[in-house]
Design a protein around this motif. Sequence first.
Motif, PDB file in Angstrom:
ATOM      1  N   HIS A 167       0.726  -0.947   0.220  1.00 54.65           N
ATOM      2  CA  HIS A 167       0.051   0.126   0.478  1.00 54.65           C
ATOM      3  C   HIS A 167       0.477   1.437  -0.292  1.00 54.65           C
ATOM      4  O   HIS A 167       0.077   2.100   0.786  1.00 54.65           O
ATOM      5  N   THR A 168       2.492   1.622  -0.557  1.00 55.47           N
ATOM      6  CA  THR A 168       3.262   2.470  -0.929  1.00 55.47           C
ATOM      7  C   THR A 168       2.252   3.198  -1.923  1.00 55.47           C
ATOM      8  O   THR A 168       1.967   3.041  -2.616  1.00 55.47           O
ATOM      9  N   GLU A 169       2.479   4.543  -1.346  1.00 60.11           N
ATOM     10  CA  GLU A 169       1.030   5.582  -2.560  1.00 60.11           C
ATOM     11  C   GLU A 169       2.249   6.381  -3.404  1.00 60.11           C
ATOM     12  O   GLU A 169       4.405   6.708  -2.246  1.00 60.11           O
ATOM     13  N   LEU A 170       2.493   6.994  -4.066  1.00 58.79           N
ATOM     14  CA  LEU A 170       3.734   8.135  -4.720  1.00 58.79           C
ATOM     15  C   LEU A 170       2.799   9.725  -4.888  1.00 58.79           C
ATOM     16  O   LEU A 170       1.320   9.222  -5.457  1.00 58.79           O
ATOM     17  N   ILE A 171       3.265  10.599  -4.047  1.00 64.37           N
ATOM     18  CA  ILE A 171       3.056  11.944  -3.601  1.00 64.37           C
ATOM     19  C   ILE A 171       3.857  12.398  -4.352  1.00 64.37           C
ATOM     20  O   ILE A 171       4.623  13.012  -3.502  1.00 64.37           O
ATOM     21  N   ASP A 172       3.508  13.550  -5.111  1.00 64.10           N
ATOM     22  CA  ASP A 172       4.193  14.615  -5.894  1.00 64.10           C
ATOM     23  C   ASP A 172       5.633  14.464  -5.842  1.00 64.10           C
ATOM     24  O   ASP A 172       6.833  14.444  -5.457  1.00 64.10           O
ATOM     25  N   GLY A 173       5.442  12.661  -6.199  1.00 62.39           N
ATOM     26  CA  GLY A 173       7.423  11.862  -6.522  1.00 62.39           C
ATOM     27  C   GLY A 173       7.683  11.465  -5.048  1.00 62.39           C
ATOM     28  O   GLY A 173       8.568  11.261  -4.906  1.00 62.39           O
ATOM     29  N   SER A 174       6.615  11.545  -4.299  1.00 62.25           N
ATOM     30  CA  SER A 174       7.514  11.039  -3.024  1.00 62.25           C
ATOM     31  C   SER A 174       6.742  10.243  -2.687  1.00 62.25           C
ATOM     32  O   SER A 174       5.462   9.470  -2.486  1.00 62.25           O
ATOM     33  N   LEU A 175       7.577   8.626  -2.270  1.00 65.50           N
ATOM     34  CA  LEU A 175       7.117   7.900  -1.667  1.00 65.50           C
ATOM     35  C   LEU A 175       6.204   7.855  -0.225  1.00 65.50           C
ATOM     36  O   LEU A 175       6.688   8.628   0.740  1.00 65.50           O
ATOM     37  N   VAL A 176       5.011   7.670  -0.490  1.00 70.48           N
ATOM     38  CA  VAL A 176       4.217   7.662   1.824  1.00 70.48           C
ATOM     39  C   VAL A 176       3.679   6.425   1.734  1.00 70.48           C
ATOM     40  O   VAL A 176       3.770   5.604   1.016  1.00 70.48           O
ATOM     41  N   PHE A 177       4.615   5.417   3.259  1.00 70.80           N
ATOM     42  CA  PHE A 177       4.333   4.540   3.315  1.00 70.80           C
ATOM     43  C   PHE A 177       3.145   4.404   4.290  1.00 70.80           C
ATOM     44  O   PHE A 177       3.583   5.113   5.405  1.00 70.80           O
ATOM     45  N   VAL A 178       2.461   3.912   4.610  1.00 69.60           N
ATOM     46  CA  VAL A 178       1.153   3.153   5.435  1.00 69.60           C
ATOM     47  C   VAL A 178       0.850   2.831   6.773  1.00 69.60           C
ATOM     48  O   VAL A 178       2.059   1.556   7.327  1.00 69.60           O
ATOM     49  N   SER A 179       0.992   3.381   8.136  1.00 65.28           N
ATOM     50  CA  SER A 179       0.959   3.087   9.200  1.00 65.28           C
ATOM     51  C   SER A 179      -0.460   1.529   9.488  1.00 65.28           C
ATOM     52  O   SER A 179      -1.215   1.774   8.699  1.00 65.28           O
ATOM     53  N   PRO A 180       0.226   1.121  10.427  1.00 71.15           N
ATOM     54  CA  PRO A 180      -0.610   0.280  10.890  1.00 71.15           C
ATOM     55  C   PRO A 180      -2.332   1.048  11.189  1.00 71.15           C
ATOM     56  O   PRO A 180      -1.956   1.724  11.599  1.00 71.15           O
TER      57      PRO A 180
END
Length: 205
Positions: free
Chosen positions: A39-52
């Motif tokens: 469930h890693t996302e890409l926002i404005d070229g940055s990787l966003v990791f999902v917390s529990p």
Amino acid sequence: MTAEPLAEPTSEPGCRWPVPPRDGYTVDDLFTLPDLPPHTELIDGSLVFVSPQRRFHAKMIELLLNGLRRTVPKELKVEREMTVVLDRRNGPEPDLSVVRTEAVVDDLEQTRFQAADVLLAVEVVSPDSEARDRDTKPHKYAAAGIPHYWLVELGGANKHPVVRTYELDPVSKTYDLTGTHRDLLKLSAPYDIDIDITLDALREL
């Protein structure tokens, strides 16, 4: 753009983090970088990791998923936690999406949808995603032309589900609030929807 080499190991044995490219990651990187967390996302070229996630998050997705699928017309599909490609540098993963059936390929390994094929994006707010779900994502979904957006969270003294529904203004490319729903989610767009969203309905799952 290909990802840069991995950084040198940190003090924690076996931990190696990817070094971001100078101009940020692209959607292609999102699907080719090895060993990214689910469930890693890409926002404005940055990787966003999902917390529990809280139990509310999982159960609310389940409640809405069941309700949306109950009345969905054959020309649409309801998908859970699939990347939506907005542009080269943005690939968020809505908790739920309503997409055109023709966009669903006959392949269970499909990983993404294009924004043009999405009619509704739904985000269930978590403590770590509040700013993204309220500000960043709706702005980007609207700019990409997704017609409908729902923001779902706990509200009130008894912490009951609240669903705020938005519709795109095609001229300004911004969302207008169309309703705040606390007990019954009854809508005619993007299709006829009638979902019990009371706390009792959530607890029964």
